[in-house]
Motif scaffolding. Structure first.
Motif, mmCIF file in Angstrom:
data_model
loop_
_atom_site.group_PDB
_atom_site.id
_atom_site.type_symbol
_atom_site.label_atom_id
_atom_site.label_comp_id
_atom_site.label_asym_id
_atom_site.label_seq_id
_atom_site.Cartn_x
_atom_site.Cartn_y
_atom_site.Cartn_z
ATOM 1 N N MET A 1 0.772 -1.214 0.001
ATOM 2 C CA MET A 1 -0.087 -0.121 0.033
ATOM 3 C C MET A 1 0.949 1.323 0.042
ATOM 4 S SD MET A 1 -2.653 1.209 3.079
ATOM 5 C CE MET A 1 -3.518 -0.364 2.820
ATOM 6 N N ARG A 2 0.683 1.982 -0.940
ATOM 7 C CA ARG A 2 1.419 3.243 -1.018
ATOM 8 C C ARG A 2 0.911 4.363 -0.255
ATOM 9 N NH1 ARG A 2 2.421 4.928 -6.860
ATOM 10 N NH2 ARG A 2 0.307 5.374 -6.588
ATOM 11 N N THR A 3 1.979 4.999 0.387
ATOM 12 C CA THR A 3 1.401 6.237 1.275
ATOM 13 C C THR A 3 0.647 7.316 0.277
ATOM 14 O OG1 THR A 3 3.359 5.681 2.631
ATOM 15 C CG2 THR A 3 2.327 7.945 2.754
ATOM 16 N N VAL A 4 1.124 7.645 -0.797
ATOM 17 C CA VAL A 4 0.300 8.408 -1.586
ATOM 18 C C VAL A 4 -1.063 8.159 -1.727
ATOM 19 C CG1 VAL A 4 1.179 7.481 -3.934
ATOM 20 C CG2 VAL A 4 0.620 9.915 -3.557
ATOM 21 N N LEU B 1 -6.174 6.535 12.705
ATOM 22 C CA LEU B 1 -5.383 5.697 13.119
ATOM 23 C C LEU B 1 -4.925 5.838 14.520
ATOM 24 C CD1 LEU B 1 -3.029 5.199 10.173
ATOM 25 C CD2 LEU B 1 -4.832 3.646 10.897
ATOM 26 N N GLY B 2 -5.427 7.223 15.294
ATOM 27 C CA GLY B 2 -5.341 7.410 16.534
ATOM 28 C C GLY B 2 -3.567 7.792 16.630
ATOM 29 N N ILE B 3 -2.858 8.484 15.654
ATOM 30 C CA ILE B 3 -1.572 8.882 15.661
ATOM 31 C C ILE B 3 -1.238 10.138 15.309
ATOM 32 C CG2 ILE B 3 -0.740 6.291 15.158
ATOM 33 C CD1 ILE B 3 -0.320 7.200 12.282
ATOM 34 N N GLY B 4 0.122 10.808 15.578
ATOM 35 C CA GLY B 4 0.338 11.958 15.088
ATOM 36 C C GLY B 4 0.626 12.253 13.727
ATOM 37 N N ARG B 5 0.603 13.237 13.109
ATOM 38 C CA ARG B 5 0.757 13.348 11.744
ATOM 39 C C ARG B 5 2.030 13.335 11.297
ATOM 40 N NH1 ARG B 5 -1.941 19.307 10.214
ATOM 41 N NH2 ARG B 5 -0.456 19.380 11.751
ATOM 42 N N SER B 6 2.898 13.384 12.167
ATOM 43 C CA SER B 6 4.457 13.330 12.334
ATOM 44 C C SER B 6 4.656 11.905 11.666
ATOM 45 C CB SER B 6 5.226 13.728 13.146
ATOM 46 O OG SER B 6 5.033 13.188 14.357
ATOM 47 N N ALA B 7 3.879 10.878 12.280
ATOM 48 C CA ALA B 7 4.232 9.522 12.354
ATOM 49 C C ALA B 7 4.020 9.183 10.801
ATOM 50 C CB ALA B 7 3.193 8.811 13.032
ATOM 51 N N ILE B 8 2.938 9.821 10.213
ATOM 52 C CA ILE B 8 2.599 9.660 8.666
ATOM 53 C C ILE B 8 3.542 9.982 8.067
ATOM 54 C CG2 ILE B 8 0.995 10.012 6.869
ATOM 55 C CD1 ILE B 8 -1.120 10.368 9.191
ATOM 56 N N SER B 9 4.495 11.131 8.317
ATOM 57 C CA SER B 9 5.506 11.658 7.447
ATOM 58 C C SER B 9 6.670 10.781 7.543
ATOM 59 C CB SER B 9 5.889 13.177 8.105
ATOM 60 O OG SER B 9 4.784 13.897 7.752
ATOM 61 N N ASP C 1 7.709 5.889 1.138
ATOM 62 C CA ASP C 1 6.559 5.512 0.113
ATOM 63 C C ASP C 1 5.539 4.689 0.446
ATOM 64 O OD1 ASP C 1 8.024 7.247 -1.546
ATOM 65 O OD2 ASP C 1 9.447 5.953 -2.183
ATOM 66 N N TYR C 2 6.195 3.686 1.546
ATOM 67 C CA TYR C 2 4.922 2.587 1.635
ATOM 68 C C TYR C 2 4.481 2.758 3.270
ATOM 69 C CZ TYR C 2 6.212 0.879 -2.955
ATOM 70 O OH TYR C 2 6.241 0.851 -4.549
ATOM 71 N N VAL C 3 3.320 2.243 3.360
ATOM 72 C CA VAL C 3 2.614 2.292 4.654
ATOM 73 C C VAL C 3 3.342 0.842 5.458
ATOM 74 C CG1 VAL C 3 0.446 2.012 5.734
ATOM 75 C CG2 VAL C 3 0.737 3.523 3.814
ATOM 76 N N PRO C 4 3.436 1.018 6.657
ATOM 77 C CA PRO C 4 4.072 0.144 7.485
ATOM 78 C C PRO C 4 2.963 -1.209 7.358
ATOM 79 C CG PRO C 4 4.577 1.855 8.730
ATOM 80 C CD PRO C 4 3.547 2.574 7.421
ATOM 81 N N VAL C 5 3.353 -2.301 7.373
ATOM 82 C CA VAL C 5 2.421 -3.393 7.412
ATOM 83 C C VAL C 5 1.415 -3.630 8.259
ATOM 84 C CG1 VAL C 5 2.213 -5.737 7.348
ATOM 85 C CG2 VAL C 5 4.312 -4.881 6.325
ATOM 86 N N ASP C 6 1.655 -3.285 9.632
ATOM 87 C CA ASP C 6 0.603 -3.076 10.699
ATOM 88 C C ASP C 6 -0.385 -2.145 10.204
ATOM 89 O OD1 ASP C 6 2.591 -1.316 11.116
ATOM 90 O OD2 ASP C 6 2.349 -1.339 13.305
ATOM 91 N N ARG C 7 -0.058 -0.994 9.920
ATOM 92 C CA ARG C 7 -0.822 0.157 9.363
ATOM 93 C C ARG C 7 -1.673 -0.418 8.107
ATOM 94 N NH1 ARG C 7 -1.758 2.750 14.215
ATOM 95 N NH2 ARG C 7 0.180 3.511 14.903
ATOM 96 N N GLN C 8 -1.024 -1.086 7.464
ATOM 97 C CA GLN C 8 -1.925 -1.396 6.141
ATOM 98 C C GLN C 8 -2.934 -1.984 6.341
ATOM 99 O OE1 GLN C 8 0.277 -3.356 2.849
ATOM 100 N NE2 GLN C 8 2.047 -2.066 3.339
ATOM 101 N N TYR C 9 -2.947 -3.126 7.444
ATOM 102 C CA TYR C 9 -3.917 -3.984 7.827
ATOM 103 C C TYR C 9 -5.010 -3.246 8.522
ATOM 104 C CZ TYR C 9 -6.794 -7.597 10.319
ATOM 105 O OH TYR C 9 -7.757 -8.171 10.512
ATOM 106 N N GLU C 10 -4.567 -2.258 9.504
ATOM 107 C CA GLU C 10 -5.472 -1.336 10.175
ATOM 108 C C GLU C 10 -6.425 -0.592 9.268
ATOM 109 O OE1 GLU C 10 -5.415 1.935 13.964
ATOM 110 O OE2 GLU C 10 -3.513 0.804 13.136
ATOM 111 N N LEU C 11 -5.773 -0.158 8.341
ATOM 112 C CA LEU C 11 -6.272 0.894 7.113
ATOM 113 C C LEU C 11 -7.011 0.122 6.303
ATOM 114 C CD1 LEU C 11 -3.410 3.096 6.314
ATOM 115 C CD2 LEU C 11 -5.594 3.898 7.098
#
Length: 70
Positions: A1-4, A20-28, A32-42
């Protein structure tokens, strides 16, 4: 899953952070790619509108297996 793709889906990083209940800085920090655990959550939180890399690969394998069956 691409961040874009995630950013395009939610339109704003602040919305992703809220979901996701996280800060915007974590997303930054994703790169290029979303971490695997966040992919599943999304994938779960979007009802499958966004697909994790695992789900995409699984669907591709299943489709290839169907094509190879006589």
């Amino acid at each position: 899953m691409r961040t874009v793709d995630v950013i395009n889906f939610f339109k704003k990083k602040s919305k992703i952070a809220e979901v996701l209940g996280i800060g915007r800085s974590a997303i930054s920090q994703w790169g290029d790619y979303v971490p695997v655990d966040r992919q599943y959550e999304l994938e779960v939180k979007t009802g499958g509108q966004l697909k994790s890399d695992y789900s995409v690969q699984k669907l591709n394998r299943e489709n290839n297996e169907r094509k190879q069956q006589p």
